[in-house]
Design a protein around this motif. Structure first.
Motif, PDB file in Angstrom:
ATOM      1  N   ASP A   4       0.814  -1.212   0.000  1.00  0.00           N
ATOM      2  CA  ASP A   4       0.000   0.000   0.000  1.00  0.00           C
ATOM      3  C   ASP A   4       0.851   1.267   0.000  1.00  0.00           C
ATOM      4  OD1 ASP A   4      -2.584   0.932  -0.127  1.00  0.00           O
ATOM      5  OD2 ASP A   4      -2.685   1.350   2.013  1.00  0.00           O
ATOM      6  N   SER A   5       2.172   1.111  -0.027  1.00  0.00           N
ATOM      7  CA  SER A   5       3.031   2.277   0.092  1.00  0.00           C
ATOM      8  C   SER A   5       2.999   3.106  -1.185  1.00  0.00           C
ATOM      9  CB  SER A   5       4.467   1.809   0.356  1.00  0.00           C
ATOM     10  OG  SER A   5       5.349   2.842   0.012  1.00  0.00           O
ATOM     11  N   PRO A   6       2.662   4.419  -1.084  1.00  0.00           N
ATOM     12  CA  PRO A   6       2.600   5.229  -2.297  1.00  0.00           C
ATOM     13  C   PRO A   6       3.958   5.346  -2.975  1.00  0.00           C
ATOM     14  CG  PRO A   6       2.136   6.554  -0.310  1.00  0.00           C
ATOM     15  CD  PRO A   6       2.369   5.142   0.130  1.00  0.00           C
ATOM     16  N   SER A   7       5.053   5.165  -2.218  1.00  0.00           N
ATOM     17  CA  SER A   7       6.377   5.322  -2.802  1.00  0.00           C
ATOM     18  C   SER A   7       6.689   4.225  -3.821  1.00  0.00           C
ATOM     19  CB  SER A   7       7.443   5.327  -1.704  1.00  0.00           C
ATOM     20  OG  SER A   7       7.396   4.095  -1.037  1.00  0.00           O
ATOM     21  N   THR A   8       6.000   3.090  -3.730  1.00  0.00           N
ATOM     22  CA  THR A   8       6.287   2.002  -4.666  1.00  0.00           C
ATOM     23  C   THR A   8       5.324   2.024  -5.855  1.00  0.00           C
ATOM     24  OG1 THR A   8       4.855   0.493  -3.494  1.00  0.00           O
ATOM     25  CG2 THR A   8       7.169   0.488  -2.855  1.00  0.00           C
ATOM     26  N   PHE A   9       4.357   2.925  -5.846  1.00  0.00           N
ATOM     27  CA  PHE A   9       3.372   2.927  -6.921  1.00  0.00           C
ATOM     28  C   PHE A   9       3.235   4.332  -7.481  1.00  0.00           C
ATOM     29  CE2 PHE A   9      -0.941   3.356  -8.627  1.00  0.00           C
ATOM     30  CZ  PHE A   9      -0.931   2.317  -9.536  1.00  0.00           C
ATOM     31  N   ASN A  10       3.859   4.555  -8.642  1.00  0.00           N
ATOM     32  CA  ASN A  10       3.685   5.839  -9.309  1.00  0.00           C
ATOM     33  C   ASN A  10       3.416   5.564 -10.781  1.00  0.00           C
ATOM     34  OD1 ASN A  10       3.664   8.318 -10.414  1.00  0.00           O
ATOM     35  ND2 ASN A  10       5.789   8.842  -9.922  1.00  0.00           N
ATOM     36  N   PRO A  11       2.135   5.458 -11.150  1.00  0.00           N
ATOM     37  CA  PRO A  11       1.814   5.099 -12.534  1.00  0.00           C
ATOM     38  C   PRO A  11       2.135   6.217 -13.517  1.00  0.00           C
ATOM     39  CG  PRO A  11      -0.189   5.637 -11.331  1.00  0.00           C
ATOM     40  CD  PRO A  11       0.926   5.672 -10.330  1.00  0.00           C
ATOM     41  N   PRO A  20      -0.336  -4.700 -13.348  1.00  0.00           N
ATOM     42  CA  PRO A  20      -1.331  -4.840 -12.284  1.00  0.00           C
ATOM     43  C   PRO A  20      -0.671  -5.281 -10.979  1.00  0.00           C
ATOM     44  CG  PRO A  20      -1.566  -6.582 -13.919  1.00  0.00           C
ATOM     45  CD  PRO A  20      -0.526  -5.661 -14.431  1.00  0.00           C
ATOM     46  N   VAL A  21      -1.297  -4.899  -9.846  1.00  0.00           N
ATOM     47  CA  VAL A  21      -0.670  -5.199  -8.545  1.00  0.00           C
ATOM     48  C   VAL A  21      -0.904  -6.639  -8.118  1.00  0.00           C
ATOM     49  CG1 VAL A  21      -0.673  -2.841  -7.658  1.00  0.00           C
ATOM     50  CG2 VAL A  21      -2.680  -4.278  -7.269  1.00  0.00           C
ATOM     51  N   SER A  22      -1.795  -7.345  -8.809  1.00  0.00           N
ATOM     52  CA  SER A  22      -2.037  -8.754  -8.429  1.00  0.00           C
ATOM     53  C   SER A  22      -2.568  -9.499  -9.651  1.00  0.00           C
ATOM     54  CB  SER A  22      -3.074  -8.828  -7.303  1.00  0.00           C
ATOM     55  OG  SER A  22      -4.325  -8.360  -7.780  1.00  0.00           O
ATOM     56  N   THR A  81     -11.255  -2.872   2.023  1.00  0.00           N
ATOM     57  CA  THR A  81     -10.978  -4.295   2.272  1.00  0.00           C
ATOM     58  C   THR A  81      -9.515  -4.519   2.637  1.00  0.00           C
ATOM     59  OG1 THR A  81     -10.340  -4.794  -0.009  1.00  0.00           O
ATOM     60  CG2 THR A  81     -12.691  -5.003   0.539  1.00  0.00           C
ATOM     61  N   GLN A  82      -8.639  -3.572   2.238  1.00  0.00           N
ATOM     62  CA  GLN A  82      -7.185  -3.674   2.425  1.00  0.00           C
ATOM     63  C   GLN A  82      -6.598  -4.912   1.753  1.00  0.00           C
ATOM     64  OE1 GLN A  82      -6.430  -3.043   6.660  1.00  0.00           O
ATOM     65  NE2 GLN A  82      -6.544  -0.856   6.264  1.00  0.00           N
ATOM     66  N   GLU A  83      -7.325  -5.467   0.803  1.00  0.00           N
ATOM     67  CA  GLU A  83      -6.841  -6.662   0.095  1.00  0.00           C
ATOM     68  C   GLU A  83      -6.721  -6.415  -1.410  1.00  0.00           C
ATOM     69  OE1 GLU A  83      -9.597  -9.786   0.818  1.00  0.00           O
ATOM     70  OE2 GLU A  83      -9.086  -9.930   2.947  1.00  0.00           O
ATOM     71  N   HIS A  84      -7.295  -5.301  -1.879  1.00  0.00           N
ATOM     72  CA  HIS A  84      -7.368  -5.112  -3.330  1.00  0.00           C
ATOM     73  C   HIS A  84      -6.517  -3.963  -3.841  1.00  0.00           C
ATOM     74  CE1 HIS A  84     -10.238  -8.246  -4.222  1.00  0.00           C
ATOM     75  NE2 HIS A  84     -10.849  -7.930  -3.100  1.00  0.00           N
ATOM     76  N   GLY A  85      -5.698  -3.370  -2.942  1.00  0.00           N
ATOM     77  CA  GLY A  85      -4.806  -2.307  -3.398  1.00  0.00           C
ATOM     78  C   GLY A  85      -5.096  -0.987  -2.717  1.00  0.00           C
ATOM     79  N   SER A  86      -4.154  -0.072  -2.871  1.00  0.00           N
ATOM     80  CA  SER A  86      -4.295   1.266  -2.283  1.00  0.00           C
ATOM     81  C   SER A  86      -5.268   2.086  -3.142  1.00  0.00           C
ATOM     82  CB  SER A  86      -2.938   1.950  -2.261  1.00  0.00           C
ATOM     83  OG  SER A  86      -2.513   2.163  -3.595  1.00  0.00           O
ATOM     84  N   ARG A  87      -5.630   3.255  -2.661  1.00  0.00           N
ATOM     85  CA  ARG A  87      -6.556   4.097  -3.432  1.00  0.00           C
ATOM     86  C   ARG A  87      -5.972   4.459  -4.805  1.00  0.00           C
ATOM     87  NH1 ARG A  87     -10.125   7.708   0.080  1.00  0.00           N
ATOM     88  NH2 ARG A  87      -9.359   9.387  -1.188  1.00  0.00           N
ATOM     89  N   GLY A  88      -4.669   4.732  -4.838  1.00  0.00           N
ATOM     90  CA  GLY A  88      -4.020   5.071  -6.109  1.00  0.00           C
ATOM     91  C   GLY A  88      -4.045   3.897  -7.072  1.00  0.00           C
ATOM     92  N   GLU A  89      -3.749   2.728  -6.543  1.00  0.00           N
ATOM     93  CA  GLU A  89      -3.748   1.523  -7.387  1.00  0.00           C
ATOM     94  C   GLU A  89      -5.157   1.237  -7.906  1.00  0.00           C
ATOM     95  OE1 GLU A  89      -0.007  -0.570  -5.053  1.00  0.00           O
ATOM     96  OE2 GLU A  89      -2.047  -1.011  -4.454  1.00  0.00           O
TER      97      GLU A  89
END
Ligand SMILES: CCCCCCCC(=O)SCCNC(=O)CCNC(=O)[C@H](O)C(C)(C)COP(=O)(O)OP(=O)(O)OC[C@H]1O[C@@H](n2cnc3c(N)ncnc32)[C@H](O)[C@@H]1OP(=O)(O)O
Length: 225
Positions: A4-11, A20-22, A81-89
């Protein structure tokens, strides 16, 4: 569970489509693409009524099976749900204009290079307005989403307050469309962003958006669980 860390996800870091994250979202992207192709076929074909009715029945059955799975209404419920990705993802998958797992979205891809924002999109026959050309509402929607992302180049984030679009010439369907934009000025919570939409190197629409970082009250409203 996805990171969920925003630092690892910058589209918006490069022109490459972010993976995709999963495997769940990978499968959803595939289904969304199949549905886009189905839409394109539906609006460009003249099958027999029998075949159309058969297709409706098959798709309704498939929809029932999908609807029996766990349901989350809106990206916030997915995020909770904390299972399907962060808000950004989730925004990257579900957004109406850029979401790769949303079959209604034309899949606008956007990225930043320094202070400049770039984008690419292609609209098929399902997006037709004037014969052979993209509907003006979709042109505005694409520009709105693009300007919204381009704010990031000025270190800002806010909601569209006003959107001005000048339609210079019709925007062709089935053509790679390019976008380029930048932040014009920032004044407190207000950011003015400008952008152009191009087809075959020619500007088809020019736009300016005023984006407003919401007041705390509004922010709290959006961020409530
Ligand atoms: C990374 C992906 C980004 C995606 C971006 C996608 C863009 C979108 O589609 S967003 C959806 C469409 N937009 C909306 O639904 C927004 C609806 N409007 C709102 O929520 C609010 O009115 C909002 C957030 C724009 C402003 O609310 P709020 O923060 O309470 O503003 P408020 O405190 O009253 O006003 C702040 C300033 O902005 C001005 N202002 C407020 N609204 C507007 C407006 N619509 N147009 C022009 N100026 C405005 C005010 O006059 C005030 O100016 P000043 O400081 O000079 O007196």
């Amino acid at each position: 569970m996805p990171d969920d860390s925003p630092s690892t996800f910058n589209p918006f870091a490069s022109a490459e489509i972010t993976p995709p994250v999963s495997s769940h979202w990978a499968a959803k992207r595939e289904l969304a693409q199949a549905l886009r192709e189905l839409s394109n076929t539906l609006v460009t074909s003249a099958p027999s009524e029998e075949l159309l009715k058969q297709a409706s029945a098959t798709i309704s059955e498939l929809n029932k099976a999908l609807a029996n799975s766990p349901r989350y209404y809106g990206s916030q419920e997915f995020a909770n749900t904390q299972e399907h990705g962060s808000r950004g993802e989730l925004n990257y998958e579900l957004n109406a204009i850029g979401g790769l797992s949303n079959p209604l979205s034309p899949g606008l891809n956007m990225w930043l290079e320094g202070k400049l924002a770039f984008g690419k999109v292609k609209c098929g026959y399902a997006y037709e307005g004037p014969p052979g050309f993209v509907h003006g509402g979709y042109v505005a929607a694409i520009l709105d989403q693009f300007l919204g992302m381009a704010q990031i180049a000025g270190g800002q984030s806010g909601m569209t307050g006003t959107l001005h679009v000048r339609y210079l010439r019709p925007t062709p369907l089935n053509t790679d469309l390019d976008l380029r934009g930048s932040v014009d000025r920032v004044d407190g919570r207000k950011t003015v962003v400008t952008a152009e939409l191009l087809a075959n190197g020619e500007v088809t629409a020019r736009s300016e958006g005023l984006f407003i970082r919401p007041s705390n009250t509004l922010k709290e409203m959006f961020e409530k669980d």
